[in-house]
Motif scaffolding. Structure first.
Motif, PDB file in Angstrom:
ATOM      1  N   ASN A  95       0.876  -1.163   0.072  1.00  0.00           N
ATOM      2  CA  ASN A  95       0.079   0.033   0.157  1.00  0.00           C
ATOM      3  C   ASN A  95       0.898   1.199  -0.036  1.00  0.00           C
ATOM      4  O   ASN A  95       1.822   1.352   0.884  1.00  0.00           O
TER       5      ASN A  95
ATOM      6  N   GLU B  88      -1.636  -1.331  -3.822  1.00  0.00           N
ATOM      7  CA  GLU B  88      -2.950  -0.832  -3.518  1.00  0.00           C
ATOM      8  C   GLU B  88      -2.929   0.761  -3.700  1.00  0.00           C
ATOM      9  O   GLU B  88      -2.166   1.480  -3.148  1.00  0.00           O
TER      10      GLU B  88
ATOM     11  N   TRP C 261      -4.944   4.657  -3.635  1.00  0.00           N
ATOM     12  CA  TRP C 261      -5.639   5.108  -2.865  1.00  0.00           C
ATOM     13  C   TRP C 261      -6.422   6.237  -3.886  1.00  0.00           C
ATOM     14  O   TRP C 261      -5.946   6.745  -4.809  1.00  0.00           O
TER      15      TRP C 261
ATOM     16  N   GLN D 248      -8.901   1.556  -3.534  1.00  0.00           N
ATOM     17  CA  GLN D 248      -9.483   1.764  -2.164  1.00  0.00           C
ATOM     18  C   GLN D 248      -9.409   3.322  -1.713  1.00  0.00           C
ATOM     19  O   GLN D 248      -9.009   3.923  -2.371  1.00  0.00           O
TER      20      GLN D 248
ATOM     21  N   GLU E   5     -13.944  -5.557   3.925  1.00  0.00           N
ATOM     22  CA  GLU E   5     -13.093  -5.838   5.175  1.00  0.00           C
ATOM     23  C   GLU E   5     -13.675  -5.293   6.587  1.00  0.00           C
ATOM     24  O   GLU E   5     -14.170  -4.294   6.552  1.00  0.00           O
TER      25      GLU E   5
ATOM     26  N   ASP F 171      -6.944  -8.816   6.962  1.00  0.00           N
ATOM     27  CA  ASP F 171      -5.995  -7.950   7.465  1.00  0.00           C
ATOM     28  C   ASP F 171      -5.626  -8.358   8.742  1.00  0.00           C
ATOM     29  O   ASP F 171      -6.406  -8.338   9.809  1.00  0.00           O
TER      30      ASP F 171
ATOM     31  N   GLN G 238      -3.672  -8.450   3.814  1.00  0.00           N
ATOM     32  CA  GLN G 238      -2.755  -7.420   4.341  1.00  0.00           C
ATOM     33  C   GLN G 238      -2.078  -7.639   5.558  1.00  0.00           C
ATOM     34  O   GLN G 238      -2.539  -7.863   6.172  1.00  0.00           O
TER      35      GLN G 238
ATOM     36  N   SER H 219       0.563  -6.540   8.544  1.00  0.00           N
ATOM     37  CA  SER H 219       1.368  -5.444   9.354  1.00  0.00           C
ATOM     38  C   SER H 219       1.655  -5.834  10.625  1.00  0.00           C
ATOM     39  O   SER H 219       1.163  -7.227  11.055  1.00  0.00           O
TER      40      SER H 219
ATOM     41  N   GLU I 269       0.061  -3.491   4.354  1.00  0.00           N
ATOM     42  CA  GLU I 269      -0.684  -2.146   4.636  1.00  0.00           C
ATOM     43  C   GLU I 269       0.001  -1.836   6.034  1.00  0.00           C
ATOM     44  O   GLU I 269      -0.484  -2.238   7.043  1.00  0.00           O
TER      45      GLU I 269
ATOM     46  N   PHE J  98       0.601   1.604   7.962  1.00  0.00           N
ATOM     47  CA  PHE J  98       0.401   2.901   8.303  1.00  0.00           C
ATOM     48  C   PHE J  98       1.347   3.552   9.280  1.00  0.00           C
ATOM     49  O   PHE J  98       1.078   3.021  10.436  1.00  0.00           O
TER      50      PHE J  98
END
Length: 270
Positions: free
Chosen positions: A12, A36, A38, A64, A134, A165, A191, A193, A241, A243
Protein backbone atom coordinates in the motif's frame (compact mmCIF):
# COMPACT_ATOMS: atom_id res chain seq x y z
CA UNK A 1 11.38 -21.91 -0.46
CA UNK A 2 8.78 -19.47 0.80
CA UNK A 3 5.20 -19.79 1.86
CA UNK A 4 2.76 -18.37 -0.71
CA UNK A 5 5.66 -18.47 -3.15
CA UNK A 6 3.58 -17.86 -6.29
CA UNK A 7 1.34 -15.17 -4.83
CA UNK A 8 1.80 -11.62 -6.08
CA UNK A 9 3.48 -9.24 -3.60
CA UNK A 10 2.03 -5.77 -3.15
CA UNK A 11 2.41 -2.73 -0.94
CA UNK A 12 0.00 0.00 0.00
CA UNK A 13 1.48 3.35 -1.04
CA UNK A 14 0.56 4.84 2.35
CA UNK A 15 3.84 3.60 3.87
CA UNK A 16 5.99 5.48 1.36
CA UNK A 17 6.51 9.22 1.61
CA UNK A 18 7.04 11.89 -1.02
CA UNK A 19 5.66 12.57 -4.47
CA UNK A 20 3.33 9.86 -5.80
CA UNK A 21 5.47 9.34 -8.90
CA UNK A 22 8.55 8.80 -6.74
CA UNK A 23 6.58 6.40 -4.53
CA UNK A 24 5.71 4.17 -7.47
CA UNK A 25 9.27 4.20 -8.76
CA UNK A 26 10.61 3.20 -5.34
CA UNK A 27 8.04 0.41 -5.03
CA UNK A 28 8.94 -1.03 -8.43
CA UNK A 29 12.67 -0.82 -7.74
CA UNK A 30 12.18 -2.67 -4.43
CA UNK A 31 10.70 -5.62 -6.32
CA UNK A 32 7.02 -5.43 -5.48
CA UNK A 33 4.73 -6.71 -8.22
CA UNK A 34 1.68 -4.64 -7.30
CA UNK A 35 0.28 -1.70 -5.37
CA UNK A 36 -2.87 -0.80 -3.49
CA UNK A 37 -4.02 2.53 -4.90
CA UNK A 38 -5.69 5.22 -2.81
CA UNK A 39 -8.66 7.10 -4.23
CA UNK A 40 -7.11 10.50 -3.52
CA UNK A 41 -3.89 9.70 -5.40
CA UNK A 42 -5.65 8.40 -8.47
CA UNK A 43 -8.19 11.21 -8.72
CA UNK A 44 -5.43 13.82 -8.83
CA UNK A 45 -3.58 12.34 -11.80
CA UNK A 46 -5.54 9.49 -13.34
CA UNK A 47 -3.93 9.08 -16.76
CA UNK A 48 -0.43 9.93 -15.52
CA UNK A 49 -0.76 7.31 -12.80
CA UNK A 50 -1.98 4.64 -15.21
CA UNK A 51 0.84 5.38 -17.65
CA UNK A 52 3.47 5.14 -14.94
CA UNK A 53 2.05 1.91 -13.58
CA UNK A 54 2.19 0.43 -17.06
CA UNK A 55 5.77 1.62 -17.57
CA UNK A 56 6.88 0.17 -14.24
CA UNK A 57 4.93 -3.05 -14.85
CA UNK A 58 3.13 -2.69 -11.51
CA UNK A 59 -0.16 -4.52 -11.14
CA UNK A 60 -3.10 -2.76 -9.54
CA UNK A 61 -3.93 -5.01 -6.62
CA UNK A 62 -7.01 -3.05 -5.65
CA UNK A 63 -8.48 0.45 -5.59
CA UNK A 64 -9.44 1.77 -2.18
CA UNK A 65 -11.14 2.63 -0.06
CA UNK A 66 -14.93 2.97 -0.05
CA UNK A 67 -15.78 3.95 3.53
CA UNK A 68 -19.05 3.97 5.48
CA UNK A 69 -21.04 2.59 2.55
CA UNK A 70 -22.79 -0.50 3.90
CA UNK A 71 -25.74 0.42 6.10
CA UNK A 72 -25.31 4.17 5.55
CA UNK A 73 -28.25 6.20 6.82
CA UNK A 74 -29.96 9.52 6.05
CA UNK A 75 -28.44 11.86 3.48
CA UNK A 76 -25.18 9.94 3.70
CA UNK A 77 -26.79 6.94 2.05
CA UNK A 78 -27.30 8.66 -1.31
CA UNK A 79 -23.87 10.32 -1.12
CA UNK A 80 -22.15 7.00 -0.55
CA UNK A 81 -24.04 5.32 -3.37
CA UNK A 82 -22.88 8.04 -5.74
CA UNK A 83 -19.32 7.79 -4.45
CA UNK A 84 -19.41 4.04 -5.05
CA UNK A 85 -20.39 4.54 -8.68
CA UNK A 86 -17.57 7.07 -9.16
CA UNK A 87 -15.06 4.69 -7.63
CA UNK A 88 -16.20 1.84 -9.87
CA UNK A 89 -15.64 4.08 -12.87
CA UNK A 90 -12.21 5.17 -11.69
CA UNK A 91 -11.16 1.63 -10.81
CA UNK A 92 -11.98 0.61 -14.36
CA UNK A 93 -10.12 3.57 -15.84
CA UNK A 94 -7.00 2.93 -13.77
CA UNK A 95 -7.05 -0.76 -14.67
CA UNK A 96 -7.72 -2.10 -11.17
CA UNK A 97 -9.47 -5.48 -10.97
CA UNK A 98 -10.87 -4.92 -7.49
CA UNK A 99 -12.54 -2.32 -5.28
CA UNK A 100 -11.93 -2.46 -1.52
CA UNK A 101 -14.85 -1.68 0.78
CA UNK A 102 -14.32 -1.26 4.52
CA UNK A 103 -17.18 -2.14 6.85
CA UNK A 104 -19.03 0.93 8.11
CA UNK A 105 -17.44 2.70 11.08
CA UNK A 106 -20.13 5.39 11.42
CA UNK A 107 -23.86 5.33 12.06
CA UNK A 108 -25.03 2.10 10.48
CA UNK A 109 -28.36 0.40 9.81
CA UNK A 110 -27.52 -3.29 10.04
CA UNK A 111 -30.74 -4.18 8.19
CA UNK A 112 -29.44 -2.74 4.90
CA UNK A 113 -25.83 -3.98 4.95
CA UNK A 114 -26.55 -7.06 2.85
CA UNK A 115 -28.75 -5.30 0.30
CA UNK A 116 -26.28 -2.41 -0.02
CA UNK A 117 -23.39 -4.76 -0.72
CA UNK A 118 -25.44 -6.85 -3.12
CA UNK A 119 -26.29 -3.76 -5.16
CA UNK A 120 -22.66 -2.66 -5.12
CA UNK A 121 -21.45 -6.06 -6.29
CA UNK A 122 -23.95 -6.10 -9.13
CA UNK A 123 -22.81 -2.66 -10.29
CA UNK A 124 -19.16 -3.67 -9.97
CA UNK A 125 -19.79 -6.87 -11.90
CA UNK A 126 -21.04 -4.86 -14.87
CA UNK A 127 -17.60 -3.22 -14.94
CA UNK A 128 -15.80 -6.53 -14.52
CA UNK A 129 -14.67 -5.74 -10.98
CA UNK A 130 -14.43 -7.82 -7.85
CA UNK A 131 -15.29 -6.34 -4.45
CA UNK A 132 -13.13 -7.03 -1.38
CA UNK A 133 -14.93 -6.52 1.95
CA UNK A 134 -12.95 -5.73 5.10
CA UNK A 135 -14.09 -5.77 8.69
CA UNK A 136 -12.10 -3.24 10.74
CA UNK A 137 -11.46 -3.39 14.47
CA UNK A 138 -13.61 -0.30 15.10
CA UNK A 139 -16.35 -0.98 12.54
CA UNK A 140 -19.83 -0.41 13.92
CA UNK A 141 -21.32 -3.81 13.09
CA UNK A 142 -18.75 -5.91 11.19
CA UNK A 143 -15.46 -5.69 13.05
CA UNK A 144 -13.84 -9.04 12.28
CA UNK A 145 -13.26 -11.60 9.55
CA UNK A 146 -15.83 -14.09 10.79
CA UNK A 147 -18.56 -11.45 10.83
CA UNK A 148 -17.53 -10.19 7.40
CA UNK A 149 -17.67 -13.77 6.09
CA UNK A 150 -21.22 -14.16 7.38
CA UNK A 151 -22.22 -11.02 5.46
CA UNK A 152 -20.45 -12.23 2.32
CA UNK A 153 -22.37 -15.49 2.46
CA UNK A 154 -25.67 -13.66 2.83
CA UNK A 155 -24.89 -11.34 -0.09
CA UNK A 156 -24.06 -14.42 -2.17
CA UNK A 157 -22.47 -12.66 -5.12
CA UNK A 158 -19.57 -14.40 -6.94
CA UNK A 159 -17.50 -11.20 -7.18
CA UNK A 160 -17.57 -10.50 -3.43
CA UNK A 161 -14.79 -11.79 -1.20
CA UNK A 162 -12.95 -11.19 2.05
CA UNK A 163 -10.01 -9.01 3.03
CA UNK A 164 -7.87 -10.58 5.74
CA UNK A 165 -6.00 -7.73 7.43
CA UNK A 166 -3.62 -9.06 10.08
CA UNK A 167 -3.81 -5.85 12.09
CA UNK A 168 -7.58 -6.00 12.54
CA UNK A 169 -7.40 -9.71 13.29
CA UNK A 170 -4.73 -9.60 15.96
CA UNK A 171 -5.19 -6.16 17.53
CA UNK A 172 -8.42 -7.41 19.10
CA UNK A 173 -6.60 -10.55 20.27
CA UNK A 174 -8.51 -12.76 17.84
CA UNK A 175 -7.16 -16.03 16.40
CA UNK A 176 -7.14 -18.02 13.20
CA UNK A 177 -10.37 -19.65 14.34
CA UNK A 178 -12.06 -16.61 12.78
CA UNK A 179 -11.00 -17.99 9.39
CA UNK A 180 -12.32 -21.52 9.93
CA UNK A 181 -14.43 -22.71 7.03
CA UNK A 182 -13.70 -19.76 4.73
CA UNK A 183 -12.70 -21.15 1.30
CA UNK A 184 -9.36 -19.92 0.00
CA UNK A 185 -10.97 -18.70 -3.21
CA UNK A 186 -13.25 -16.36 -1.23
CA UNK A 187 -10.28 -14.62 0.35
CA UNK A 188 -9.49 -11.90 -2.18
CA UNK A 189 -6.71 -10.01 -0.41
CA UNK A 190 -4.29 -10.43 2.51
CA UNK A 191 -2.74 -7.37 4.19
CA UNK A 192 0.10 -7.76 6.68
CA UNK A 193 1.40 -5.42 9.35
CA UNK A 194 2.64 -5.75 12.90
CA UNK A 195 2.56 -4.08 16.31
CA UNK A 196 4.68 -4.49 19.44
CA UNK A 197 2.01 -4.76 22.14
CA UNK A 198 -1.67 -5.38 22.79
CA UNK A 199 -3.13 -1.84 22.93
CA UNK A 200 -6.20 -0.73 24.84
CA UNK A 201 -9.25 -0.42 22.64
CA UNK A 202 -9.33 3.39 22.80
CA UNK A 203 -5.90 3.57 21.12
CA UNK A 204 -6.51 1.12 18.28
CA UNK A 205 -7.69 3.60 15.66
CA UNK A 206 -4.74 5.95 16.25
CA UNK A 207 -2.26 3.09 16.10
CA UNK A 208 -3.89 1.69 12.97
CA UNK A 209 -3.60 5.00 11.13
CA UNK A 210 -0.19 6.17 12.34
CA UNK A 211 1.93 3.55 14.14
CA UNK A 212 1.70 0.14 12.49
CA UNK A 213 4.97 -1.74 12.06
CA UNK A 214 6.45 -3.87 9.33
CA UNK A 215 6.16 -7.65 9.71
CA UNK A 216 8.74 -8.93 12.18
CA UNK A 217 8.99 -5.65 14.10
CA UNK A 218 6.17 -6.50 16.51
CA UNK A 219 4.60 -9.46 18.28
CA UNK A 220 1.70 -10.50 16.02
CA UNK A 221 1.83 -14.21 15.06
CA UNK A 222 2.10 -13.41 11.35
CA UNK A 223 4.02 -16.58 10.49
CA UNK A 224 1.09 -18.60 11.84
CA UNK A 225 -1.27 -16.73 9.52
CA UNK A 226 1.00 -17.21 6.51
CA UNK A 227 1.38 -20.93 7.16
CA UNK A 228 -2.39 -21.28 7.46
CA UNK A 229 -3.05 -19.44 4.20
CA UNK A 230 -0.44 -21.51 2.40
CA UNK A 231 -1.98 -24.73 3.75
CA UNK A 232 -5.49 -23.91 2.49
CA UNK A 233 -4.15 -22.98 -0.94
CA UNK A 234 -4.69 -19.23 -0.92
CA UNK A 235 -3.69 -17.89 -4.36
CA UNK A 236 -4.44 -14.16 -4.09
CA UNK A 237 -2.23 -11.14 -3.45
CA UNK A 238 -0.33 -10.88 -0.19
CA UNK A 239 1.27 -7.63 0.86
CA UNK A 240 1.72 -4.75 3.25
CA UNK A 241 -0.69 -2.18 4.58
CA UNK A 242 1.42 -0.28 7.07
CA UNK A 243 0.41 3.19 8.22
CA UNK A 244 3.50 4.64 9.91
CA UNK A 245 4.11 8.37 10.16
CA UNK A 246 7.84 8.04 10.79
CA UNK A 247 8.42 5.82 7.75
CA UNK A 248 6.49 8.16 5.46
CA UNK A 249 9.01 10.93 6.29
CA UNK A 250 12.04 8.85 5.29
CA UNK A 251 13.66 8.21 1.91
CA UNK A 252 11.12 6.40 -0.29
CA UNK A 253 13.62 3.97 -1.84
CA UNK A 254 15.07 2.93 1.51
CA UNK A 255 11.64 2.36 3.05
CA UNK A 256 10.38 0.41 0.04
CA UNK A 257 13.42 -1.90 0.07
CA UNK A 258 13.14 -2.45 3.82
CA UNK A 259 9.43 -3.20 3.42
CA UNK A 260 10.06 -5.76 0.67
CA UNK A 261 12.72 -7.47 2.79
CA UNK A 262 10.34 -7.60 5.78
CA UNK A 263 7.59 -9.11 3.66
CA UNK A 264 9.83 -11.80 2.16
CA UNK A 265 11.29 -12.63 5.57
CA UNK A 266 7.88 -13.33 7.08
CA UNK A 267 7.03 -15.49 4.05
CA UNK A 268 10.19 -17.59 4.31
CA UNK A 269 9.63 -21.29 4.93
CA UNK A 270 11.94 -21.55 7.91
Amino acid sequence: MAFLSTNSRFINTVLIGGDFTAKLTAIAEAGFSGVELWQQDVEHALMQTRAQLDTLNLARTDYQVLLNFDGAVGDTRHEKQQEALRMITLATEIGSPMLLVAANTAECDSRTIVSDLKGLCQQANKAGLRVAYEGMAWSTEVDQCDKAWQIIQQVNEPNLGLVVDAFHLYVLNRTLRDLDGIPAEKIFLVQLSDYDSQPVHEDIKTIARHQRLLPGEGCFPLKELVVYLDAIGYQGPVGLEVFNDDASKQDARIVAKRAKQALEQILMNT
